[in-house]
Motif scaffolding. Structure first.
Motif, mmCIF file in Angstrom:
data_model
loop_
_atom_site.group_PDB
_atom_site.id
_atom_site.type_symbol
_atom_site.label_atom_id
_atom_site.label_comp_id
_atom_site.label_asym_id
_atom_site.label_seq_id
_atom_site.Cartn_x
_atom_site.Cartn_y
_atom_site.Cartn_z
ATOM 1 N N PHE A 55 0.806 -1.212 0.000
ATOM 2 C CA PHE A 55 0.000 0.000 0.000
ATOM 3 C C PHE A 55 0.843 1.269 0.000
ATOM 4 O O PHE A 55 0.628 2.169 -0.806
ATOM 5 C CB PHE A 55 -0.936 -0.015 1.212
ATOM 6 C CG PHE A 55 -1.743 1.241 1.343
ATOM 7 C CD1 PHE A 55 -2.697 1.552 0.402
ATOM 8 C CD2 PHE A 55 -1.524 2.117 2.392
ATOM 9 C CE1 PHE A 55 -3.440 2.715 0.503
ATOM 10 C CE2 PHE A 55 -2.256 3.279 2.510
ATOM 11 C CZ PHE A 55 -3.212 3.585 1.557
ATOM 12 N N THR B 120 -5.902 -9.872 -11.046
ATOM 13 C CA THR B 120 -6.597 -8.708 -10.495
ATOM 14 C C THR B 120 -5.795 -7.420 -10.517
ATOM 15 O O THR B 120 -6.344 -6.364 -10.278
ATOM 16 C CB THR B 120 -7.006 -8.944 -9.029
ATOM 17 O OG1 THR B 120 -5.830 -9.218 -8.290
ATOM 18 C CG2 THR B 120 -7.978 -10.072 -8.917
ATOM 19 N N LEU C 114 15.783 -2.463 -0.673
ATOM 20 C CA LEU C 114 15.018 -2.569 -1.915
ATOM 21 C C LEU C 114 14.476 -1.218 -2.352
ATOM 22 O O LEU C 114 14.494 -0.865 -3.529
ATOM 23 C CB LEU C 114 13.848 -3.542 -1.720
ATOM 24 C CG LEU C 114 14.144 -5.024 -1.879
ATOM 25 C CD1 LEU C 114 12.920 -5.842 -1.512
ATOM 26 C CD2 LEU C 114 14.587 -5.331 -3.298
ATOM 27 N N TRP D 138 14.694 -0.334 -8.541
ATOM 28 C CA TRP D 138 13.483 -1.161 -8.464
ATOM 29 C C TRP D 138 12.456 -0.495 -7.551
ATOM 30 O O TRP D 138 11.279 -0.392 -7.883
ATOM 31 C CB TRP D 138 13.854 -2.550 -7.923
ATOM 32 C CG TRP D 138 12.719 -3.527 -7.848
ATOM 33 C CD1 TRP D 138 12.277 -4.322 -8.867
ATOM 34 C CD2 TRP D 138 11.906 -3.822 -6.708
ATOM 35 N NE1 TRP D 138 11.220 -5.080 -8.420
ATOM 36 C CE2 TRP D 138 10.973 -4.808 -7.118
ATOM 37 C CE3 TRP D 138 11.855 -3.352 -5.396
ATOM 38 C CZ2 TRP D 138 10.016 -5.335 -6.246
ATOM 39 C CZ3 TRP D 138 10.903 -3.868 -4.530
ATOM 40 C CH2 TRP D 138 9.997 -4.850 -4.957
ATOM 41 N N VAL E 98 10.792 2.474 -9.159
ATOM 42 C CA VAL E 98 9.727 2.100 -10.093
ATOM 43 C C VAL E 98 8.429 1.823 -9.318
ATOM 44 O O VAL E 98 7.343 2.255 -9.718
ATOM 45 C CB VAL E 98 10.140 0.875 -10.945
ATOM 46 C CG1 VAL E 98 8.958 0.386 -11.774
ATOM 47 C CG2 VAL E 98 11.302 1.218 -11.851
ATOM 48 N N LYS F 235 7.468 3.092 -6.496
ATOM 49 C CA LYS F 235 6.879 4.368 -6.067
ATOM 50 C C LYS F 235 6.254 5.084 -7.254
ATOM 51 O O LYS F 235 5.214 5.745 -7.127
ATOM 52 C CB LYS F 235 7.947 5.267 -5.440
ATOM 53 C CG LYS F 235 8.418 4.784 -4.085
ATOM 54 C CD LYS F 235 9.286 5.860 -3.454
ATOM 55 C CE LYS F 235 10.360 5.259 -2.578
ATOM 56 N NZ LYS F 235 11.384 6.237 -2.212
ATOM 57 N N LYS G 106 8.024 0.429 -18.478
ATOM 58 C CA LYS G 106 8.120 -0.461 -17.321
ATOM 59 C C LYS G 106 6.944 -1.443 -17.356
ATOM 60 O O LYS G 106 5.805 -1.041 -17.593
ATOM 61 C CB LYS G 106 8.068 0.326 -16.007
ATOM 62 C CG LYS G 106 8.914 1.594 -16.001
ATOM 63 C CD LYS G 106 10.381 1.332 -16.163
ATOM 64 C CE LYS G 106 11.134 2.664 -16.265
ATOM 65 N NZ LYS G 106 12.494 2.516 -16.781
ATOM 66 N N ASN G 107 7.239 -2.700 -17.069
ATOM 67 C CA ASN G 107 6.209 -3.731 -17.043
ATOM 68 C C ASN G 107 5.479 -3.650 -15.700
ATOM 69 O O ASN G 107 5.818 -4.319 -14.732
ATOM 70 C CB ASN G 107 6.842 -5.106 -17.234
ATOM 71 C CG ASN G 107 5.798 -6.191 -17.357
ATOM 72 O OD1 ASN G 107 4.611 -5.951 -17.153
ATOM 73 N ND2 ASN G 107 6.239 -7.385 -17.703
ATOM 74 N N TYR H 49 5.973 -5.681 -11.867
ATOM 75 C CA TYR H 49 6.404 -5.045 -10.613
ATOM 76 C C TYR H 49 5.350 -5.202 -9.531
ATOM 77 O O TYR H 49 5.653 -5.481 -8.379
ATOM 78 C CB TYR H 49 6.696 -3.561 -10.844
ATOM 79 C CG TYR H 49 8.017 -3.318 -11.526
ATOM 80 C CD1 TYR H 49 9.203 -3.344 -10.804
ATOM 81 C CD2 TYR H 49 8.081 -3.080 -12.879
ATOM 82 C CE1 TYR H 49 10.416 -3.131 -11.418
ATOM 83 C CE2 TYR H 49 9.287 -2.867 -13.518
ATOM 84 C CZ TYR H 49 10.457 -2.889 -12.788
ATOM 85 O OH TYR H 49 11.662 -2.693 -13.396
ATOM 86 N N GLN I 240 5.480 -8.656 -8.207
ATOM 87 C CA GLN I 240 6.635 -8.835 -7.320
ATOM 88 C C GLN I 240 6.358 -8.221 -5.955
ATOM 89 O O GLN I 240 6.628 -8.823 -4.912
ATOM 90 C CB GLN I 240 7.881 -8.192 -7.944
ATOM 91 C CG GLN I 240 8.402 -8.959 -9.148
ATOM 92 C CD GLN I 240 9.566 -8.250 -9.817
ATOM 93 O OE1 GLN I 240 9.756 -7.043 -9.652
ATOM 94 N NE2 GLN I 240 10.336 -8.994 -10.588
ATOM 95 N N ILE J 299 6.299 -10.281 -2.449
ATOM 96 C CA ILE J 299 7.243 -10.013 -1.347
ATOM 97 C C ILE J 299 6.473 -9.579 -0.097
ATOM 98 O O ILE J 299 6.689 -10.097 0.999
ATOM 99 C CB ILE J 299 8.264 -8.937 -1.762
ATOM 100 C CG1 ILE J 299 9.104 -9.464 -2.936
ATOM 101 C CG2 ILE J 299 9.181 -8.594 -0.593
ATOM 102 C CD1 ILE J 299 10.025 -8.441 -3.514
ATOM 103 N N HIS K 124 4.114 -1.482 -22.563
ATOM 104 C CA HIS K 124 5.483 -1.254 -22.087
ATOM 105 C C HIS K 124 6.507 -1.777 -23.079
ATOM 106 O O HIS K 124 7.613 -1.239 -23.187
ATOM 107 C CB HIS K 124 5.678 -1.861 -20.694
ATOM 108 C CG HIS K 124 5.706 -3.357 -20.679
ATOM 109 N ND1 HIS K 124 4.568 -4.118 -20.548
ATOM 110 C CD2 HIS K 124 6.729 -4.227 -20.783
ATOM 111 C CE1 HIS K 124 4.901 -5.400 -20.570
ATOM 112 N NE2 HIS K 124 6.198 -5.500 -20.720
ATOM 113 N N GLY L 67 19.447 -1.896 -12.113
ATOM 114 C CA GLY L 67 18.883 -1.942 -10.753
ATOM 115 C C GLY L 67 17.375 -2.049 -10.723
ATOM 116 O O GLY L 67 16.781 -2.129 -9.663
ATOM 117 N N GLU L 68 16.768 -2.056 -11.907
ATOM 118 C CA GLU L 68 15.314 -2.155 -11.929
ATOM 119 C C GLU L 68 14.818 -3.587 -11.840
ATOM 120 O O GLU L 68 13.632 -3.829 -11.699
ATOM 121 C CB GLU L 68 14.758 -1.509 -13.208
ATOM 122 C CG GLU L 68 14.620 -0.017 -13.063
ATOM 123 C CD GLU L 68 13.974 0.630 -14.275
ATOM 124 O OE1 GLU L 68 13.645 -0.085 -15.236
ATOM 125 O OE2 GLU L 68 13.804 1.848 -14.245
#
Lengths: 440, 329, 280
Positions: free
Chosen positions: B30, B84, B179, B184, B187, B189, B203-204, B208, B211, B215, C76, C111-112
């Protein structure tokens, strides 16, 4: 639109008919003489309580006794016929920690409207500061097992319609609020509970007739709706608080109100009327007389609300605000007034839904919250922010939830509805009646 | 005074550490990625059940049980995430809360009672030989007995649990810090701010988001294990109130900050304990006689705190006033 | 002049509930040129942008970028190939700093990926280079002093500049600007035009949507006119803008009304419509 509705209605009917046809083939008719109760006792944390003596009575006549074992289960106590019996829980034999010796009685129906032949009764005991044990009323009902037969299916279908109509009444408010203010109100379930609690207060505590209590409850619900808008949501809109923070605020409101109910009312479930309601058989359907009234009232209210939205000046203004707020405001519609009316209407409708739900399922502090996700399901299924969509969505969810119980264990019945909700969101996020959004 | 001392002792509790850890996971969703996960309790439930069933029912070694819990959390994240994550924020909220309720209803159901214990949950009883936290107790390097720290007295078990859980919290917080300062993290944020903009920059976004969901979910599952280690696994503990408590924790401390969840958990539990103490005091004094169960007023307080925070101090205690944690669109 | 198209689209169709929002028979964008896409409100310009860049799906058609068929590719991946767009309503990342906004735009960042993110040694070098390039670009777009500020604190015009600069961080071959000049003051519009010209001069291709015919005329090499989803005509600005069919399509029945007035009205209406959609 009407064509889609027709299509959907046909599909529903077809499903139902298919069910009716398959029912007798796949199921075995249950023996009618096999009525009974299986008691089970746990404490507030859900740990089984052994040594509780459970007696099943019909008036003064003792029909059978069983003692709970280490897993909290008693054995089945047979009763001669369907009907309402009293289960007496004697906790004097309970080991230390549950010192009590109190007797607790609960009335349960078996073989009637929403129950099946052998009824499991789960009771949770709650430790009180004074050392006594106060069992809260049964928190769960379980059927003896899945049996599919035509009468059961019809019964479920009708129960589903009843639940669907109830949900529709509760959902329309949720949906109109979302339409006009974009608020996804996670505190809407508490408005439903509010109606039930007010009815309980006036009917049981103050002894007024149920109808009077119901009317008072609807009026109080309207006032409650107005209060929420005037006291919180309108100021937040004025401050320009974003949609996500407002959504989280609604969670806070829901939490605060729900646990206030809990603190005042306790965790038990209770009946909304002191007297028991007789059942009426209609064809193969047996329901308490209140359920028939409930369906009639729901239908009448839904038609009235539908006409109001469609034909009245204010109703049209509501639709205009939902469709395009800046445009509506620019064309001279008093948006604040529309939103105020929507909140009052939503409060009144959800209070009514609460009263009817209480007649169906008894009163508890979280009864509204438990149906909140079903309401979301109905709202999204019908397409966000449209009243007619909410109605159809609610009927689908209601029927689905109830009919599913034929195959699923009752403690899993919401799971089916929730899975449907997720699937709908994935396959058609705009609902059955919503339009696809243009991106970018 | 007693109330104050008891409340402060709560800081050392594994439950507080578990809340801090869970809130760190939720923060990744969040606070940093902008994913409105209203089903975090589902991840905690999966961790707790995955671990406890593996050890107590299936008799697997603790390490394997941990892996099972993590794998299940990844699976759950993928299951709800892949389809989703393209949904609008409020839809994602509804799907996640529905998914976590499905988990709760399922573990609560009699259908799987052989594994989950149904409504009773899973016992953690040394005497009955089905304790899933035995391995942790056995690893306790402290001698049995009591340890006094200032005015507080801890048993060796309590001290060991506190150290173990808070070390895990510290390690995970450091990991999240590392991290989030990387490209990464930037991206993530960026996605929180505007995912279309990030997509237009190549950017995909869904990768992200997935991921992040995984995590944060695994962190949530670990927190779930922590939560049940000192007690038993009960399905009712993983209701949506747990999720909303965690949101309150996060908003108290400050979303999108590294130490916000930790501070938030500490303050949350100290306040909850203190209010409980005050309510008991009030009950004894007879001021709260009108209530059937006055202790529930604590959660009313939580709700009010949540509303007040989100409206008046959305950045929490540690957040930057300018970097509010929410999209004001 | 030999043809070297960067973007070729054939028979691209996109409908919304029975209405053909886009129905483009053929469209090419020549390398190293500035192409303006004009047309009345609702002509389907933004929808075409969305479809070509992968932000919306097409109902039919094929299109290729730089010789690669990119039909139906996710947005993308199209962007990664070097076709980078901006949006009509600026999409700056409000609670990131202006510099962070730029850094997020950089491509090929080691780094991405999650694997390398935890090992700073693997991305520190590239990041430092990106910071240098970002500062350079910010200076060029007169945002150098704002590098440390949150992007939310920027004015509307500065956001337009930042979005364009951020797109450049991505080193695009083709820059697609959706109404870059909408709602900015004349002075800033002038400066944006200069930036657009500079893009072409450094070898990039520009495709941009614009309402103001005067601005279009002064900067573009080619003009494509759309109406009701289709390409009506295309060619050099002078010829196209004198074409009676264009005037008809663009102005409809408002022949005698002052052009600027109509455009102002159109823009105002469109902005109102967009706001409604945003809240929706």
């Amino acid at each position: 639109m009407p064509r889609r509705a027709l299509l959907l209605a046909t599909a529903l009917l077809a499903t139902a008919l298919l069910g009716l046809l398959l029912g007798p083939l796949t199921g075995t008719a249950t023996a009618q003489d096999d009525y009974g109760f299986i008691p089970r006792v746990v404490d507030a944390a859900g740990t089984p309580v052994a040594g509780v003596v459970v007696t099943v009575r019909d008036g003064d006549e003792e029909l059978g006794t069983t003692t709970t074992d280490a897993r909290g289960n008693g054995t089945a106590v047979q009763v001669p016929d369907k009907g309402r019996y009293t289960l007496v829980f004697d906790t004097s034999g309970v080991p230390a920690g549950f010192a009590g010796g109190e007797l607790y009685a609960v009335d349960k129906e078996v073989g009637e409207a929403h129950t099946l032949n052998t009824q499991r009764v789960l009771v949770s005991l709650k430790e009180k500061a004074n050392g006594g044990v106060v069992p809260s009323a049964p928190v769960e009902r379980e059927s003896a097992g899945p049996t599919v037969s035509l009468p059961i299916l019809v019964q479920r279908l009708v129960s589903g319609l009843n639940l669907g109509l109830l949900l529709a009444i509760a959902t329309i408010g949720l949906s109109l609020i979302h339409g006009t203010t974009r608020l996804t109100n996670f505190a809407h379930g508490e408005n439903v509970t509010f109606g039930a609690l007010i009815a309980f207060l006036f009917c049981v505590v103050l002894g007024l007739p149920l109808v009077v209590a119901g009317l008072i409850s609807v009026a109080a619900g309207a006032a409650f709706g107005w209060l929420q808008n005037a006291g919180l949501w309108q100021p937040l809109r004025r401050r320009g608080v974003g949609l996500i923070p407002v959504m989280i605020a609604s969670i806070g409101v829901g939490l605060a109100v729900r646990y206030l109910y809990f603190a005042i009312f306790g965790s038990g479930t209770r009946r909304v009327t002191p007297e028991s309601i007789p059942s009426v058989r209609l064809g193969s359907v047996v329901m308490p007389v209140s359920a028939y009234y409930s369906m009639a009232i729901s239908l009448a209210v839904l038609v009235a609300v539908g006409c109001w939205i469609r034909y009245s000046h204010l109703g049209r203004a509501t639709r205009a605000v939902s469709a395009n707020l800046p445009l509506a405001a620019a064309s001279g519609i008093d948006v604040d007034r529309v939103i105020r009316v929507v909140w009052i209407l939503a409060g009144a409708l959800s209070a009514l839904a609460g009263v009817l739900l209480a007649l169906l399922n008894d009163v508890s502090y979280d009864m509204g919250f438990k149906s909140l996700l079903l309401m979301f399901a109905a709202m999204i299924l019908g397409g966000l922010g449209t009243a007619f969509g909410a109605l159809v969505g609610a009927l689908v969810v209601g029927v689905f939830t109830e009919v599913l119980v034929v195959w699923l264990p009752p403690d899993m019945k919401y799971v089916g509805a929730l899975i449907v909700l997720i699937l709908v969101l994935l396959v058609r996020p705009q609902g059955i009646f919503g339009r696809a959004e243009r991106i970018g | 005074m007693d109330i104050l001392l008891t409340s402060l002792q709560q800081i050392m509790s594994p439950v507080t550490a578990a809340y801090a850890l869970a809130a760190i996971g939720l923060n990744l969703h969040f606070g940093f990625t902008g994913l409105l996960n209203f089903g975090h309790a589902g991840f905690l439930a999966i961790g707790a059940y995955g671990f406890a069933i593996s050890v107590a029912v299936l008799d697997l070694p603790v390490v394997v049980a941990l892996l099972v819990a993590v794998a299940l959390a990844v699976l759950f994240a993928l299951l709800i995430g892949i389809p989703t994550l393209r949904l609008r924020a409020d839809y994602l909220a509804i799907v996640t809360i529905a998914a976590s309720e499905i988990i709760r209803f399922t573990v609560n159901s009699s259908v799987l009672a052989g594994l989950t214990g149904g409504a009773q949950g899973i016992n953690n009883n040394e005497a009955m030989g089905n304790s899933y936290s035995q391995a942790f107790k056995d690893a306790n390097p402290f001698d049995a007995g009591r340890v006094e720290i200032g005015p507080w007295v801890f048993t060796a078990t309590q001290l060991w649990a506190a150290i173990l859980t808070w070390v895990v919290v510290a390690v995970v917080a450091a990991l999240v810090w590392a991290l989030m300062r990387s490209p990464w993290g930037l991206v993530l944020k960026g996605i929180r701010e505007d995912e279309h903009a990030l997509t237009s920059l190549g950017k995909n976004v869904r990768l992200y988001k997935t991921q992040s969901l995984i995590i944060g979910g695994v962190i949530g599952a670990l927190a779930g294990i922590m939560l049940v280690l000192p007690s038993t696994v009960a399905p009712g503990d993983f209701n949506s109130r747990l999720t909303f408590n965690l949101f309150t924790v996060l908003l108290l401390g400050g979303a999108a900050t590294i130490l916000g969840p930790v501070l938030g958990a500490i303050v949350f539990w100290v306040l909850l304990q203190a209010s409980d103490g005050l309510i008991q005091l009030g009950e004894r004094g007879g001021w709260l006689g009108g209530f059937a169960d006055a202790s529930q007023l604590r959660f009313t307080l939580v709700g009010i705190v949540l509303v007040v925070l989100i409206v008046f101090r959305p950045q929490g205690m540690l957040g930057d006033r300018k970097e509010l944690a929410f999209d004001d669109k | 002049m030999t043809s070297d198209p960067v973007l070729v689209a054939e028979r691209v169709v996109r409908g919304f509930g029975g209405v053909r929002a886009v129905d483009v028979e053929h469209l090419t964008v020549e390398r190293g040129t500035i192409t303006a896409l004009i047309g009345p409100n609702g002509a389907g310009k933004t929808t075409l942008f969305n479809v070509l860049t992968g932000f919306d799906r097409a109902d039919g058609g094929r299109w290729s970028f730089d010789g690669t068929d990119v039909t139906g590719l996710p947005a993308h991946r199209i962007a990664r190939l070097g076709m980078v767009r901006t949006f009509q309503l600026t999409r700056v990342l409000g609670r990131l700093t202006v510099l962070e906004n730029m850094l997020v735009g950089a491509r090929h960042q080691p780094g991405e990926t999650l694997r390398r993110a935890l090992v700073p040694a693997l991305w520190k070098g590239k990041r430092a280079a990106d910071v240098d390039r970002a500062r350079e670009l910010l200076d060029r777009f007169a945002l150098g002093a704002k590098a440390g500020d949150h992007a939310a604190s920027l004015s509307g015009g500065q956001r337009k500049l930042l979005e364009m600069a951020r797109a450049l961080m991505n080193e695009p071959t083709l820059v697609m600007l959706d109404e870059p000049m909408a709602g900015v003051n004349p002075a800033l519009a002038r400066s944006l035009l200069d930036h657009i010209t500079a893009l072409r001069d450094e070898g990039r291709t520009v495709l941009f949507v614009e309402h103001d015919l005067h601005l279009v005329k002064s900067v573009s090499d080619r003009v494509v006119v759309m109406a009701q989803g289709a390409v009506v005509t295309e060619g050099a600005p002078d010829t196209v803008l004198r074409d009676p069919a264009v005037v008809d399509a663009y102005l409809g029945a408002h022949h005698d009304t002052d052009l600027r007035e109509i455009i102002a009205r159109e823009t105002a209406r469109e902005t109102a419509g967009e706001t409604a959609e945003e809240t929706g």
